[in-house]
Design a protein around this motif. Structure first.
Motif, PDB file in Angstrom:
ATOM      1  N   LYS A  13     -45.166 -11.135  -5.479  1.00  0.00           N
ATOM      2  CA  LYS A  13     -45.596 -11.680  -6.783  1.00  0.00           C
ATOM      3  C   LYS A  13     -47.095 -11.909  -6.802  1.00  0.00           C
ATOM      4  N   VAL A  14     -47.639 -12.470  -5.724  1.00  0.00           N
ATOM      5  CA  VAL A  14     -49.076 -12.730  -5.653  1.00  0.00           C
ATOM      6  C   VAL A  14     -49.850 -11.411  -5.669  1.00  0.00           C
ATOM      7  N   TYR A  15     -49.380 -10.439  -4.888  1.00  0.00           N
ATOM      8  CA  TYR A  15     -50.062  -9.141  -4.848  1.00  0.00           C
ATOM      9  C   TYR A  15     -50.070  -8.485  -6.227  1.00  0.00           C
ATOM     10  N   LEU A  16     -48.934  -8.509  -6.930  1.00  0.00           N
ATOM     11  CA  LEU A  16     -48.865  -7.911  -8.267  1.00  0.00           C
ATOM     12  C   LEU A  16     -49.774  -8.651  -9.248  1.00  0.00           C
ATOM     13  N   ALA A  17     -49.825  -9.968  -9.156  1.00  0.00           N
ATOM     14  CA  ALA A  17     -50.672 -10.758 -10.060  1.00  0.00           C
ATOM     15  C   ALA A  17     -52.150 -10.500  -9.798  1.00  0.00           C
ATOM     16  N   GLU A  18     -52.526 -10.426  -8.519  1.00  0.00           N
ATOM     17  CA  GLU A  18     -53.939 -10.223  -8.170  1.00  0.00           C
ATOM     18  C   GLU A  18     -54.417  -8.809  -8.487  1.00  0.00           C
ATOM     19  N   ASN A  19     -53.516  -7.862  -8.568  1.00  0.00           N
ATOM     20  CA  ASN A  19     -53.878  -6.465  -8.815  1.00  0.00           C
ATOM     21  C   ASN A  19     -53.322  -5.962 -10.143  1.00  0.00           C
ATOM     22  N   ALA A  20     -53.333  -6.832 -11.133  1.00  0.00           N
ATOM     23  CA  ALA A  20     -52.737  -6.500 -12.435  1.00  0.00           C
ATOM     24  C   ALA A  20     -53.408  -5.291 -13.077  1.00  0.00           C
ATOM     25  N   ASP A  21     -54.740  -5.176 -12.979  1.00  0.00           N
ATOM     26  CA  ASP A  21     -55.436  -4.033 -13.587  1.00  0.00           C
ATOM     27  C   ASP A  21     -55.008  -2.718 -12.933  1.00  0.00           C
ATOM     28  N   SER A  22     -54.985  -2.706 -11.611  1.00  0.00           N
ATOM     29  CA  SER A  22     -54.562  -1.502 -10.894  1.00  0.00           C
ATOM     30  C   SER A  22     -53.101  -1.192 -11.178  1.00  0.00           C
ATOM     31  N   LEU A  23     -52.300  -2.236 -11.308  1.00  0.00           N
ATOM     32  CA  LEU A  23     -50.884  -2.054 -11.596  1.00  0.00           C
ATOM     33  C   LEU A  23     -50.689  -1.407 -12.965  1.00  0.00           C
ATOM     34  N   ASN A  24     -51.464  -1.823 -13.954  1.00  0.00           N
ATOM     35  CA  ASN A  24     -51.357  -1.233 -15.297  1.00  0.00           C
ATOM     36  C   ASN A  24     -51.742   0.245 -15.286  1.00  0.00           C
ATOM     37  N   VAL A  25     -52.784   0.592 -14.542  1.00  0.00           N
ATOM     38  CA  VAL A  25     -53.182   1.998 -14.417  1.00  0.00           C
ATOM     39  C   VAL A  25     -52.069   2.789 -13.729  1.00  0.00           C
ATOM     40  N   PHE A  26     -51.486   2.193 -12.707  1.00  0.00           N
ATOM     41  CA  PHE A  26     -50.366   2.817 -11.991  1.00  0.00           C
ATOM     42  C   PHE A  26     -49.193   3.036 -12.934  1.00  0.00           C
ATOM     43  N   PHE A  27     -48.890   2.032 -13.763  1.00  0.00           N
ATOM     44  CA  PHE A  27     -47.815   2.156 -14.745  1.00  0.00           C
ATOM     45  C   PHE A  27     -48.076   3.315 -15.691  1.00  0.00           C
ATOM     46  N   GLU A  28     -49.281   3.398 -16.216  1.00  0.00           N
ATOM     47  CA  GLU A  28     -49.618   4.461 -17.175  1.00  0.00           C
ATOM     48  C   GLU A  28     -49.444   5.836 -16.561  1.00  0.00           C
ATOM     49  N   SER A  29     -49.904   5.996 -15.326  1.00  0.00           N
ATOM     50  CA  SER A  29     -49.808   7.325 -14.697  1.00  0.00           C
ATOM     51  C   SER A  29     -48.360   7.681 -14.358  1.00  0.00           C
ATOM     52  N   ARG A  30     -47.567   6.725 -13.914  1.00  0.00           N
ATOM     53  CA  ARG A  30     -46.204   7.004 -13.502  1.00  0.00           C
ATOM     54  C   ARG A  30     -45.209   7.030 -14.655  1.00  0.00           C
ATOM     55  N   LEU A  31     -45.495   6.319 -15.741  1.00  0.00           N
ATOM     56  CA  LEU A  31     -44.554   6.246 -16.849  1.00  0.00           C
ATOM     57  C   LEU A  31     -44.355   7.609 -17.507  1.00  0.00           C
ATOM     58  N   LYS A  32     -45.355   8.481 -17.379  1.00  0.00           N
ATOM     59  CA  LYS A  32     -45.249   9.825 -17.948  1.00  0.00           C
ATOM     60  C   LYS A  32     -44.092  10.606 -17.336  1.00  0.00           C
ATOM     61  N   SER A  33     -43.773  10.322 -16.084  1.00  0.00           N
ATOM     62  CA  SER A  33     -42.687  11.050 -15.424  1.00  0.00           C
ATOM     63  C   SER A  33     -41.313  10.612 -15.923  1.00  0.00           C
ATOM     64  N   TYR A  34     -41.263   9.528 -16.685  1.00  0.00           N
ATOM     65  CA  TYR A  34     -39.999   9.049 -17.241  1.00  0.00           C
ATOM     66  C   TYR A  34     -39.787   9.537 -18.672  1.00  0.00           C
ATOM     67  N   LYS A  35     -40.607  10.482 -19.101  1.00  0.00           N
ATOM     68  CA  LYS A  35     -40.480  11.033 -20.449  1.00  0.00           C
ATOM     69  C   LYS A  35     -39.999  12.472 -20.347  1.00  0.00           C
ATOM     70  N   LYS A  36     -38.999  12.790 -21.141  1.00  0.00           N
ATOM     71  CA  LYS A  36     -38.487  14.153 -21.180  1.00  0.00           C
ATOM     72  C   LYS A  36     -38.500  14.583 -22.643  1.00  0.00           C
ATOM     73  N   PRO A  37     -39.187  15.678 -22.964  1.00  0.00           N
ATOM     74  CA  PRO A  37     -39.280  16.098 -24.365  1.00  0.00           C
ATOM     75  C   PRO A  37     -37.953  16.634 -24.896  1.00  0.00           C
ATOM     76  N   ALA A  38     -37.831  16.642 -26.207  1.00  0.00           N
ATOM     77  CA  ALA A  38     -36.643  17.206 -26.854  1.00  0.00           C
ATOM     78  C   ALA A  38     -36.570  18.693 -26.529  1.00  0.00           C
ATOM     79  N   GLU A  39     -35.329  19.197 -26.490  1.00  0.00           N
ATOM     80  CA  GLU A  39     -35.113  20.605 -26.140  1.00  0.00           C
ATOM     81  C   GLU A  39     -34.070  21.192 -27.080  1.00  0.00           C
TER      82      GLU A  39
END
Length: 182
Positions: A13-39
């Motif tokens: 919890k402390v590590y995630l709180a102290e690195n919130a900015d890096s965590l948000n960037v990590f979320f943005e880059s990884r969240l793309k892999s959870y998207k699948k376009p319509a087919e």
């Protein structure tokens, strides 16, 4: 809980709180892999000959099997794909737009202009959707726990690699043979 479990939980919890900015960037880059376009699985006919277009239309109206109609092409397309058909906005909207073709046996004929100056440079395309898979997009809240754990794991892996190298640099270690006394 055991004390060590609590300590690990607090450390995360402390590590995630102290690195919130890096965590948000990590979320943005990884969240793309959870998207699948319509087919869509599409059967289409493309021609500039209006007589052959009429023949295909009559075959489709008679509910003939698409694979038995000469000139019909079957392909799977995704909405993010770079395909020649999808470069025309009318085709893209017919397949993936708000009022997209349904998988109910209906078809759509479009006249596509390739060059606005020359009216002879047009062709017809007949579209029939065989099957459709909607877009899948997971929200951050759905995948947050797994992404947070991946972020922590990447830090732990990096820390383990760096700490081994730091120890080797700081302390010159050598192996000495120790002989026990008689």
């Amino acid at each position: 809980k055991f004390f060590t479990d609590c300590r690990v939980s607090v450390a995360k919890k402390v590590y995630l709180a102290e690195n919130a900015d890096s965590l948000n960037v990590f979320f943005e880059s990884r969240l793309k892999s959870y998207k699948k376009p319509a087919e869509v699985e599409l059967a289409y006919f493309k021609s500039n000959d209006s007589l052959s277009v009429e023949k295909v239309q009559k075959s489709l109206e008679a509910n003939k099997v698409v694979d038995s109609i000469p000139g019909m092409v079957r392909e799977k397309l995704t909405e993010t794909q770079n395909h020649a058909l999808l470069k025309t906005m009318a085709v893209r909207e017919s397949l993936f737009g708000k009022d997209a073709l349904k998988v109910d046996g209906s078809f759509k004929t479009l006249k596509v202009q390739t060059n606005e100056k020359n009216s002879d440079s047009s062709y017809y395309v007949i579209l029939k959707v065989m099957s459709r898979t909607p877009a899948v997009e997971k929200t951050l809240e759905e995948v947050r726990p797994s992404l947070e754990q991946a972020f922590i794991d990447s830090y732990v892996d990096k820390m383990m690699r760096e700490s081994a190298n730091n120890i080797k640099e700081k302390f010159v270690l050598k192996l000495e043979k120790i002989e026990p006394p008689n």
